[in-house]
Write a protein that holds these residues in place. Structure first.
Motif, short mmCIF file in Angstrom:
data_model
loop_
_atom_site.label_atom_id
_atom_site.label_comp_id
_atom_site.label_asym_id
_atom_site.label_seq_id
_atom_site.Cartn_x
_atom_site.Cartn_y
_atom_site.Cartn_z
N VAL A 1 15.49 -23.43 73.71
CA VAL A 1 15.84 -23.59 75.13
C VAL A 1 17.16 -24.34 75.25
CG1 VAL A 1 15.16 -24.70 77.29
CG2 VAL A 1 13.48 -23.42 75.95
N ALA A 2 17.33 -25.38 74.45
CA ALA A 2 18.58 -26.14 74.48
C ALA A 2 19.76 -25.27 74.10
CB ALA A 2 18.48 -27.34 73.53
N ASP A 3 19.62 -24.47 73.06
CA ASP A 3 20.71 -23.59 72.63
C ASP A 3 21.09 -22.60 73.73
OD1 ASP A 3 20.67 -24.85 70.18
OD2 ASP A 3 19.48 -23.32 69.19
N ASP A 4 20.09 -22.07 74.43
CA ASP A 4 20.35 -21.12 75.51
C ASP A 4 21.12 -21.78 76.64
OD1 ASP A 4 19.90 -18.57 76.99
OD2 ASP A 4 18.70 -19.87 78.28
N LEU A 5 20.78 -23.01 77.00
CA LEU A 5 21.48 -23.72 78.08
C LEU A 5 22.93 -23.97 77.72
CD1 LEU A 5 18.70 -26.27 79.10
CD2 LEU A 5 19.49 -24.31 80.43
N VAL A 6 23.19 -24.30 76.47
CA VAL A 6 24.56 -24.55 76.03
C VAL A 6 25.36 -23.24 75.99
CG1 VAL A 6 25.98 -25.31 74.07
CG2 VAL A 6 23.96 -26.63 74.73
N ALA A 7 24.75 -22.19 75.45
CA ALA A 7 25.47 -20.93 75.26
C ALA A 7 25.71 -20.17 76.57
CB ALA A 7 24.69 -20.04 74.28
N ASN A 8 24.75 -20.27 77.50
CA ASN A 8 24.80 -19.38 78.66
C ASN A 8 24.91 -20.06 80.02
OD1 ASN A 8 24.45 -16.93 77.07
ND2 ASN A 8 22.34 -17.60 76.78
N PHE A 9 24.76 -21.39 80.07
CA PHE A 9 24.74 -22.04 81.38
C PHE A 9 25.66 -23.27 81.47
CE2 PHE A 9 20.87 -19.61 81.07
CZ PHE A 9 20.85 -18.95 82.28
N GLY A 10 26.56 -23.41 80.52
CA GLY A 10 27.60 -24.41 80.62
C GLY A 10 27.18 -25.85 80.42
N VAL A 11 25.99 -26.08 79.89
CA VAL A 11 25.55 -27.45 79.62
C VAL A 11 26.20 -27.94 78.34
CG1 VAL A 11 23.57 -28.94 79.15
CG2 VAL A 11 23.35 -27.06 80.79
N ARG A 12 26.82 -29.12 78.41
CA ARG A 12 27.48 -29.67 77.23
C ARG A 12 26.44 -30.04 76.17
NH1 ARG A 12 31.20 -34.32 79.67
NH2 ARG A 12 30.26 -35.34 77.85
#
Length: 397
Positions: A151-162
């Motif tokens: 889930v963390a990887d998806d947020l970084v890759a696709n939703f701009g979360v640092r």
């Protein structure tokens, strides 16, 4: 004595669900922090409560009726009254409302993402607005707590979360409560040995594939699916077409699923996507071997302690088997293989041992470490998203 700082937790409701159970478990494990902070809980929807909260938590009941606009305005007003030093929200709609409610207050806010966001939001016109809202709000949180590394990887890759603003904290599993409730009388007793699956009856849980796989496997056990949802009629019709209706039980939502889990032979997780499947770890805590899809996100981390791509084959899992998503033939073959002894007994023992890594104390301490870190001033807070953009989104869950 100085006034305690107020910590606000936000969630859609306490109706039956994994996120709701996790939040109430964390609150129940927070007695030590309740001595230092004034704990508040805001519920966006006035739904019947399946879970209780400790006496030290002050509950603010709102009535947004599952609507985003009402969630935004009502939580904004509640935050004005409560005046929290920090807030932490669970589930997408509550996360977006949290962002809006804390806008301009110069107070930190955190969110907890419970699902694989890309898979959960899906595709289509409505999903595009929801995705835009997530991209606008999530990166502005002081910290994002993901439920798994996937889930963390998806947020970084696709939703701009640092990357430095997101971390993974696995869901807590209250082994003592599970074992105590597992010993109670079961509210539903199947007519013979059975394999059990748990979850809301909705397309993403893919119980339709499980029915196909179960029909192929022809194992000497019934199939019990615990949960309720919009797919019930379609699943019942499918079971009838497959000629297995007399071997499939769908008793709906059960208040004590642990009594049923503890008496099962095996656990099945056929999902197309997960954030962190609570039911999987709870079944493992009951000593059940598992057949699960290697979906994003969670099953491979739980069952194999590795990323999805690192699982080389279905049986490369001590606690059972991991198979590709939406593959009834592979899932059926895995059901046969894991059900057979001595594999079933050995996988059940491995599952119980692995479940011990997901204790309440560890998860609660890690959540509070993130909350307390946010309370330490560290420069100007990032701006929150505008209300206009929020109101255009299609976020409902």
């Amino acid at each position: 004595m100085p006034e305690k700082k107020r910590v606000l937790f936000v969630i859609n409701s306490l109706a039956g669900g994994g996120a709701e159970r996790v939040l109430t478990t964390l609150l129940a494990g927070s007695a030590a922090w309740a001595e230092r902070y004034d704990l508040h809980l805001a519920l966006l929807d006035d739904d019947p409560r399946a879970y209780g909260v400790p006496d030290w938590v002050r509950v603010t009941q709102l009535d947004a009726r599952h609507g985003l606009k009402a969630s935004l305005t009502q939580l904004r007003a509640a935050v004005g009254r409560i005046d929290p030093a920090v807030s932490l929200s669970f589930l997408t709609r509550a996360n977006v409302a949290n962002a809006f409610a804390m806008a301009g207050r110069r107070r930190p806010w955190l969110i907890s993402e419970r699902v694989n966001t890309s898979a959960h939001l899906g595709r289509g016109a409505g999903a595009l607005a929801a995705r835009a809202m997530v991209r606008l709000s999530y990166p502005r949180a002081r910290h994002v707590i993901a439920v798994s590394d996937g889930v963390a990887d998806d947020l970084v890759a696709n939703f701009g979360v640092r990357r430095d603003r997101v971390s993974a904290i696995a869901n807590p599993v209250d082994h003592d409560t599970i074992l105590a409730r597992a010993g109670e009388a079961a509210g539903f007793v199947p007519a013979g040995p059975y394999v059990v699956a748990v979850g809301r009856l909705m397309p993403n849980k893919n119980f339709a594939m499980l029915l196909d796989a179960y029909a192929r496997a022809a194992i000497p056990a019934r199939l019990v699916i615990l949960g309720e949802g919009p797919e019930r009629a379609a699943l019942e019709a499918q079971a009838a077409r497959l000629g297995i209706a007399d071997r499939v039980d769908m008793p709906g939502f059960v208040a004590n699923p642990f009594a049923i889990l503890a008496r099962a032979e095996m656990f099945a997780l056929p999902s197309n996507a997960e954030g962190f499947p609570n039911g999987l770890v709870e079944a493992m805590a009951c000593g059940l071997p598992v057949v699960a899809t290697n979906c994003a996100s969670g099953p491979s981390e739980i069952l194999a302690n590795r990323a999805r791509s690192a699982v080389t084959g279905p049986m490369d899992v001590p606690a059972g088997a991991l198979v590709p998503t939406d593959d009834a033939a592979a899932f059926g073959a895995a059901l046969q293989a894991v059900f057979a002894e001595p594999r079933r007994r050995a996988a059940g023992a491995a599952a119980r041992t692995r479940s011990q890594d997901y204790g309440v104390a560890q998860a609660t301490a890690r959540y509070w470490a993130r909350i307390e870190a946010a309370l330490v001033p560290r420069g100007r807070p990032v701006p929150a998203p505008s209300g206009e953009m929020i109101l255009r989104s299609g976020v409902s869950r």
